[in-house]
Motif scaffolding. Sequence first.
Motif, PDB file in Angstrom:
ATOM      1  N   GLY A 185       0.796  -1.216   0.000  1.00 35.75           N
ATOM      2  CA  GLY A 185       0.000   0.000   0.000  1.00 35.75           C
ATOM      3  C   GLY A 185       0.831   1.269   0.000  1.00 35.75           C
ATOM      4  N   VAL A 186       1.795   1.342  -0.919  1.00 35.27           N
ATOM      5  CA  VAL A 186       2.778   2.425  -0.880  1.00 35.27           C
ATOM      6  C   VAL A 186       2.333   3.673  -1.636  1.00 35.27           C
ATOM      7  CG1 VAL A 186       4.716   0.826  -0.613  1.00 35.27           C
ATOM      8  CG2 VAL A 186       3.943   1.450  -2.903  1.00 35.27           C
ATOM      9  N   VAL A 327      18.541   9.630  -6.700  1.00 30.05           N
ATOM     10  CA  VAL A 327      18.375  11.077  -6.556  1.00 30.05           C
ATOM     11  C   VAL A 327      17.212  11.565  -7.408  1.00 30.05           C
ATOM     12  CG1 VAL A 327      19.445  13.318  -7.007  1.00 30.05           C
ATOM     13  CG2 VAL A 327      20.779  11.497  -5.933  1.00 30.05           C
ATOM     14  N   LEU A 328      17.116  11.079  -8.634  1.00 30.25           N
ATOM     15  CA  LEU A 328      16.039  11.502  -9.517  1.00 30.25           C
ATOM     16  C   LEU A 328      14.687  10.970  -9.028  1.00 30.25           C
ATOM     17  CD1 LEU A 328      15.300  13.048 -12.034  1.00 30.25           C
ATOM     18  CD2 LEU A 328      15.717  10.983 -13.371  1.00 30.25           C
ATOM     19  N   LEU A 329      14.659   9.712  -8.578  1.00 35.97           N
ATOM     20  CA  LEU A 329      13.414   9.136  -8.093  1.00 35.97           C
ATOM     21  C   LEU A 329      12.912   9.832  -6.833  1.00 35.97           C
ATOM     22  CD1 LEU A 329      13.907   5.284  -8.598  1.00 35.97           C
ATOM     23  CD2 LEU A 329      12.352   6.790  -9.819  1.00 35.97           C
ATOM     24  N   LYS A 330      13.851  10.442  -6.087  1.00 33.85           N
ATOM     25  CA  LYS A 330      13.452  11.158  -4.881  1.00 33.85           C
ATOM     26  C   LYS A 330      12.473  12.280  -5.212  1.00 33.85           C
ATOM     27  CE  LYS A 330      13.404  12.720  -0.677  1.00 33.85           C
ATOM     28  NZ  LYS A 330      12.457  13.822  -0.982  1.00 33.85           N
ATOM     29  N   LEU A 335      10.557   9.379   0.801  1.00 35.65           N
ATOM     30  CA  LEU A 335      11.643   8.547   1.343  1.00 35.65           C
ATOM     31  C   LEU A 335      11.199   7.138   1.748  1.00 35.65           C
ATOM     32  CD1 LEU A 335      13.856  11.030   3.406  1.00 35.65           C
ATOM     33  CD2 LEU A 335      14.485   9.734   1.367  1.00 35.65           C
ATOM     34  N   PRO A 336      10.061   6.941   2.425  1.00 36.71           N
ATOM     35  CA  PRO A 336       9.680   5.560   2.779  1.00 36.71           C
ATOM     36  C   PRO A 336       9.536   4.652   1.571  1.00 36.71           C
ATOM     37  CG  PRO A 336       8.397   7.129   4.060  1.00 36.71           C
ATOM     38  CD  PRO A 336       9.120   7.933   3.018  1.00 36.71           C
ATOM     39  N   PHE A 341      11.499   0.587  -2.128  1.00 36.13           N
ATOM     40  CA  PHE A 341      11.826   0.247  -3.515  1.00 36.13           C
ATOM     41  C   PHE A 341      13.257  -0.283  -3.614  1.00 36.13           C
ATOM     42  CE2 PHE A 341      13.882   1.715  -7.438  1.00 36.13           C
ATOM     43  CZ  PHE A 341      13.093   1.125  -8.409  1.00 36.13           C
ATOM     44  N   ALA A 342      14.210   0.472  -3.062  1.00 34.20           N
ATOM     45  CA  ALA A 342      15.609   0.062  -3.132  1.00 34.20           C
ATOM     46  C   ALA A 342      15.835  -1.240  -2.369  1.00 34.20           C
ATOM     47  CB  ALA A 342      16.508   1.168  -2.574  1.00 34.20           C
ATOM     48  N   GLY A 343      15.206  -1.387  -1.204  1.00 33.41           N
ATOM     49  CA  GLY A 343      15.411  -2.583  -0.391  1.00 33.41           C
ATOM     50  C   GLY A 343      14.883  -3.837  -1.052  1.00 33.41           C
TER      51      GLY A 343
END
Length: 361
Positions: A185-186, A327-330, A335-336, A341-343
């Motif tokens: 549910g992001v 950086v661009l996706l930020k 941040l959560p 996503f990265a994890g």
Amino acid sequence: MTIVEHLPETKRGIGLAGVGAIAAWVGAYQLNEHIWDWFLYGRIGLDAATRPASALHFFLYDTAKIALLLTGIIFAVGVLRTFITIERTRALLGGRREGIGNVMAAGLGVATPFCSCSAVPAFIGFVGAGVPIGVTLSFLIASPLVNEIAIGLLWTTFGWDIALLYVAAGLTIAIVAGWVLGRMGVQRWVEPFVLRPLTASQNLLATANAGASAGAGANPRPSPQLRVRIGLQEVREILTKVWPYLLIGVGLGAVIHGWVPSDFFAAHAGPDNPFGVLVAVVLGVPLYSNAAGALPLVEALADKGVPMGTLLAFMMSVVALSLPEMVLLKRVLKLPLLGAFAGVVAVGIVAVGYLFNAILT
């Protein structure tokens, strides 16, 4: 006078202007590297072998390249969205059984030659069209991760079995990661402007459609001039939002360009290190390249005995988890969600690396 005010009035004029614009775009894209080679190494006289000159060349060349890609892709997506309604897009990707949409989105991502930065405009368009966030993330992961250039180079360099393993791994990561993130549910962690994108261009289209529908016997479809106007409007709106982050991301890539030497990598991620896959992923994150750009280093490391699963994990981390991409996706993810996503993607890449090492040894 703006570009819109200079648009031709007839379909033939719009077509000729479009052909000229495409030719100019292709010419600029093809000459981009040659122009910076001439300017930095010929005109100014910098030494191409030095790290500062190489970093400056990387920054200028990649900034121009991504700007051209973003402009072309955003404009094309903007025009295409005038042909495809929100309801049709939602029915294609959002109205499927759970998991089917992720598979379709990942497959669409493989078919599109976007890099990480260039996939962001499509991500914005999908979310704005009502496609579920998890399905859209499957596209965002697959688009840069699995591309036809890397497949062809892997095929010719390492054989068809390795190329197919790469495709299977990339699709699996994109499908599973998108599904997992969607189940979390992001959507509440997506920036508000993504959920309500391109209001000015959407208003242009909605107003035109409403006026056409109200007129007796009017054609409800937008005119070619309006489609072009909407595409240009979307280019302006998205570039205004992401441009500072693009410069920061490419700048980071230029600073760390070529930082990891192959001997250092082979020593710390070789077959004797049980944590070699983890090391490869950590070393790949700071780099900035597409899969094809990372392949020469992958080939050199293979000659030094680095296991294939470790090399595939490294290449995937370079493409899907690079710092410039984060950086661009930020700019579009809070941040959560960026961390999730990265994890999730990192866990998938590490698992695939160890699995392939086990299979191929």
